[in-house]
Write a protein that holds these residues in place. Structure first.
Motif, mmCIF file in Angstrom:
data_model
loop_
_atom_site.group_PDB
_atom_site.id
_atom_site.type_symbol
_atom_site.label_atom_id
_atom_site.label_comp_id
_atom_site.label_asym_id
_atom_site.label_seq_id
_atom_site.Cartn_x
_atom_site.Cartn_y
_atom_site.Cartn_z
ATOM 1 N N ARG A 11 -30.664 -91.726 -33.633
ATOM 2 C CA ARG A 11 -29.399 -92.172 -34.401
ATOM 3 C C ARG A 11 -28.167 -92.385 -33.513
ATOM 4 O O ARG A 11 -28.251 -91.982 -32.273
ATOM 5 N N ALA A 13 -24.016 -91.742 -33.844
ATOM 6 C CA ALA A 13 -23.427 -90.782 -34.859
ATOM 7 C C ALA A 13 -21.873 -91.036 -34.625
ATOM 8 O O ALA A 13 -21.270 -90.065 -33.959
ATOM 9 N N PRO A 14 -21.237 -92.160 -34.595
ATOM 10 C CA PRO A 14 -19.613 -92.282 -34.005
ATOM 11 C C PRO A 14 -18.602 -91.588 -34.808
ATOM 12 O O PRO A 14 -18.988 -91.617 -36.095
ATOM 13 N N SER A 15 -17.625 -90.947 -34.242
ATOM 14 C CA SER A 15 -16.696 -90.572 -35.183
ATOM 15 C C SER A 15 -15.778 -91.840 -35.423
ATOM 16 O O SER A 15 -15.302 -92.492 -34.412
ATOM 17 N N GLU A 47 -19.561 -89.945 -38.294
ATOM 18 C CA GLU A 47 -19.057 -88.830 -38.509
ATOM 19 C C GLU A 47 -17.614 -88.385 -38.758
ATOM 20 O O GLU A 47 -16.815 -88.272 -37.801
ATOM 21 N N TYR A 188 -17.857 -79.746 -36.244
ATOM 22 C CA TYR A 188 -18.746 -80.893 -35.626
ATOM 23 C C TYR A 188 -20.068 -79.930 -35.477
ATOM 24 O O TYR A 188 -21.179 -80.537 -36.041
ATOM 25 N N VAL A 192 -23.089 -81.848 -37.403
ATOM 26 C CA VAL A 192 -24.011 -82.601 -36.641
ATOM 27 C C VAL A 192 -25.585 -81.963 -36.786
ATOM 28 O O VAL A 192 -26.719 -82.645 -36.798
ATOM 29 N N ARG A 206 -27.027 -89.625 -26.322
ATOM 30 C CA ARG A 206 -25.611 -89.611 -26.408
ATOM 31 C C ARG A 206 -24.912 -89.276 -25.267
ATOM 32 O O ARG A 206 -25.671 -89.337 -24.497
ATOM 33 N N LEU A 210 -21.193 -84.579 -24.471
ATOM 34 C CA LEU A 210 -21.619 -83.510 -25.618
ATOM 35 C C LEU A 210 -22.897 -82.635 -24.633
ATOM 36 O O LEU A 210 -23.333 -81.595 -25.713
HETATM 37 N N1 GLU Z 1 -19.420 -88.084 -33.509
HETATM 38 C C1 GLU Z 1 -19.630 -87.782 -31.941
HETATM 39 C C2 GLU Z 1 -18.570 -88.608 -31.148
HETATM 40 O O1 GLU Z 1 -18.177 -89.591 -31.638
HETATM 41 C C3 GLU Z 1 -20.887 -87.796 -31.478
HETATM 42 C C4 GLU Z 1 -21.752 -86.757 -32.120
HETATM 43 C C5 GLU Z 1 -23.276 -86.894 -31.576
HETATM 44 O O2 GLU Z 1 -23.879 -87.990 -31.172
HETATM 45 O O3 GLU Z 1 -24.003 -85.968 -31.787
HETATM 46 O O4 GLU Z 1 -18.212 -88.248 -30.150
#
Ligand code: GLU
Length: 302
Positions: A11, A13-15, A47, A188, A192, A206, A210
């Motif tokens: 996946r 998962a952009p904010s 996200e 978050y 997540v 990612r 993170l």
């Molecule tokens: N939503 C997070 C972001 O844009 C990424 C989360 C993830 O990939 O776990 O920084």
């Protein structure tokens, strides 16, 4: 060609805090290439749990940019703001396990109480556990925190496909962390983990910013009885001052209307080079045709 035996689900998962830029394109590209190189699925999840940081229309802009670059997701896009029932259910499960407590401390009080901590804990700015055994009289619950075991220390290690073995002492370096914030938004870390579990994500690719959230997420997975995905954290693109590229640090946003050749030259090829893929291509199609096997070669030598 499928590399792993189990079905792969990845996946991005952009904010939705702003448009896609070179930094977020690198994360999107790495997760997309890894999914395609495994013959797997690639999901996109917006996200948007942090209502204060969401920017109107950023989700649509990000999705349009992904498509424009030739990264088509599988299935329907999901929005975290529509999944709060899942987070509620996970919270109930954690509460039933006695792992959650309400915290009435303000930021100011937390900063002041750092004095009671060891130098290492204070430096890590961790919560000193003031409300762990109950709210002090006269305090009202603000946030919900997850208890991190104190003795023995909770040390979580995992093998990252890029960074190698990573381990963190959650007790000393993180402390009891927030899973529902004082402003009512889901944290978050909880959202997540719940979504990755519910969507059966097998591989998380990612940015390395993170990496130090991952042990918290693995701890939550264990408490919730969820399987642990594989991880690959790609290096973060920084500007000339060494800051992570973001809207705040002046990253240049994507022009979704740009001609494909321009996107290729100005965005896609530089992002690929950053990931270690030195490819030449005249069209987007040719790029992806070359990039998938090149990634496979680079990240999974046969
Ligand atoms: N939503 C997070 C972001 O844009 C990424 C989360 C993830 O990939 O776990 O920084």
């Amino acid at each position: 060609m499928t590399v792993s035996a189990s079905p792969y689900i990845g996946r991005f998962a952009p904010s939705p805090t702003g448009p896609l830029h070179l930094g977020s394109l690198v994360a999107a590209m790495a997760s997309y290439l890894d999914a395609r190189a495994h013959g797997g699925q690639w999901l996109v999840r917006i996200e948007d749990v942090d209502g204060d940081r969401n920017v109107d229309g950023a989700d649509r802009h990000i999705l349009a940019s992904l498509q424009r670059c030739g990264m088509q997701w599988d299935g329907d896009v999901t929005w975290q703001s529509q999944r709060t029932a899942l987070y509620e259910a996970a919270l109930r499960q954690l509460e039933a396990a006695g792992a959650v407590y309400p915290c009435g401390c303000s930021r100011r009080e937390i900063a002041d109480s750092q004095l009671t901590l060891s130098a290492r804990q204070a430096q890590a700015n961790i919560y000193p556990g003031t409300c762990r055994h109950g709210l002090a009289p006269g305090k009202t619950a603000r946030a919900l925190r997850l208890k991190v075991p104190q003795s023995p220390h909770c040390v979580i290690g995992f093998e990252d496909r890029w960074a190698g073995y990573v381990s963190q002492d959650l007790t000393d370096d993180v402390g009891d962390f927030v899973i529902k914030r004082a402003d009512g938004y889901w944290a978050y870390q909880l959202a997540v983990v719940v979504d990755d579990g519910a969507q059966h994500i097998t591989d998380i690719v990612r940015g390395a910013d993170l990496l130090d959230s991952t042990p918290r997420q693995i701890y939550l997975q264990r408490l919730l009885g969820l399987p642990q995905p594989r991880y690959l954290h790609v290096p973060v693109v920084v500007n000339e001052r060494g800051e992570k590229l973001s809207k705040q640090t002046g990253a240049q946003a994507f022009d979704t209307g740009a001609a494909p050749e321009l996107l290729l030259r100005e965005a896609i090829l530089p992002a690929a080079r950053f990931l270690g893929l030195d490819l030449r291509a005249d069209t987007l199609d040719a790029f992806w045709r070359a990039a998938v096997p090149a990634w496979q070669q680079l990240r999974h030598p046969a």
